[in-house]
Design an enzyme around this catalytic site. Structure first.
Site, PDB file in Angstrom:
ATOM      1  N   HIS A  11      41.803  55.853  46.454  1.00 28.10           N
ATOM      2  CA  HIS A  11      42.323  55.733  47.863  1.00 28.10           C
ATOM      3  C   HIS A  11      42.011  54.456  48.414  1.00 28.10           C
ATOM      4  CE1 HIS A  11      38.322  55.875  49.702  1.00 28.10           C
ATOM      5  NE2 HIS A  11      37.843  56.664  48.555  1.00 28.10           N
ATOM      6  N   GLU A  87      35.148  63.258  45.369  1.00 31.07           N
ATOM      7  CA  GLU A  87      34.057  62.218  45.125  1.00 31.07           C
ATOM      8  C   GLU A  87      32.569  63.065  44.877  1.00 31.07           C
ATOM      9  OE1 GLU A  87      32.941  59.705  43.884  1.00 31.07           O
ATOM     10  OE2 GLU A  87      33.297  58.217  45.505  1.00 31.07           O
TER      11      GLU A  87
END
Length: 213
Positions: A11, A87
């Site tokens: 990202h 994550e």
């Protein structure tokens, strides 16, 4: 049914990245720089996805999902959101600056920095992230038409752990690979014996590194 190419895409930048603050699974959005990084990356990645043969998946955390949508704007591919691509969960470390973590958990933080498979802040181990993220990549790749491309928008530690597992290298190779920079990607090609690394940390000019996690 099986993708020939997998693109692992981190990202864009977030406010926590800019502050060197540990994000983990906190749902931190992209900042203005991160949105620009995602848009610039998408221009490059759109060239890798042939119409009718590509697929787009993303972590369900906003920073990854919104990065993926920058590619949607160019290709029409709608991202499938998958929590397995989140994550690493960093437990009590989440939301803290790295110096704050070092001050409170000096031994654990040093071990993590050295590449040891410690439980971050009482949360996950890298080995656990590697299994869930790599399994998710394989699961989605198996649904892509033969010869197609799967783009996976996710997070730095999750992508690095998945990449090592997909290449059959394992966590001992962690230190041999730099961390994924914001809005950068790796390209895996399917070879005779498994996945082969074609590109690593490719990306548009101006995208920064950002702290792992």
């Amino acid at each position: 049914m099986s993708a020939r190419t997998v693109v692992l895409w981190r990202h864009g930048r977030t406010p926590f990245n800019a502050e060197n603050r540990f994000q983990g699974q906190l749902d931190v959005p992209l900042d203005e720089v991160g949105r620009a990084q995602a848009a610039a990356s998408a221009v490059h990645l759109a060239r890798l996805v042939e119409p009718g043969t590509g697929a787009l998946v993303a972590s369900d955390l906003a920073r990854a999902a919104d990065t993926a949508r920058a590619l949607t704007a160019l290709t029409g591919l709608q991202p499938q959101l998958d929590p397995a691509l989140r994550e690493v969960h960093a437990g009590r470390w989440q939301g803290l600056l790295h110096p704050e973590i070092t001050a409170s958990w000096p031994q654990e933080h040093a071990a993590w920095r050295a590449g040891e498979d410690v439980r971050l802040g009482g949360g996950e181990r890298r080995s656990e992230v590697a299994v869930r993220a790599a399994d998710a990549v394989e699961r989605h790749a198996a649904r892509v038409p033969d010869g197609g491309t799967l783009v996976v928008a996710s997070h730095g530690a999750a992508l690095k752990a998945a990449l090592l597992r997909l290449l059959g290298l394992g966590l001992p190779a962690w230190g041999a690979f730099a961390g994924f920079r914001n809005a950068h990607w790796a390209v895996l090609e399917r070879g005779r014996g498994g996945w082969v690394l074609g590109e690593y940390n490719a990306g548009p000019p101006g995208a920064g590194e950002g702290a792992e996690g």
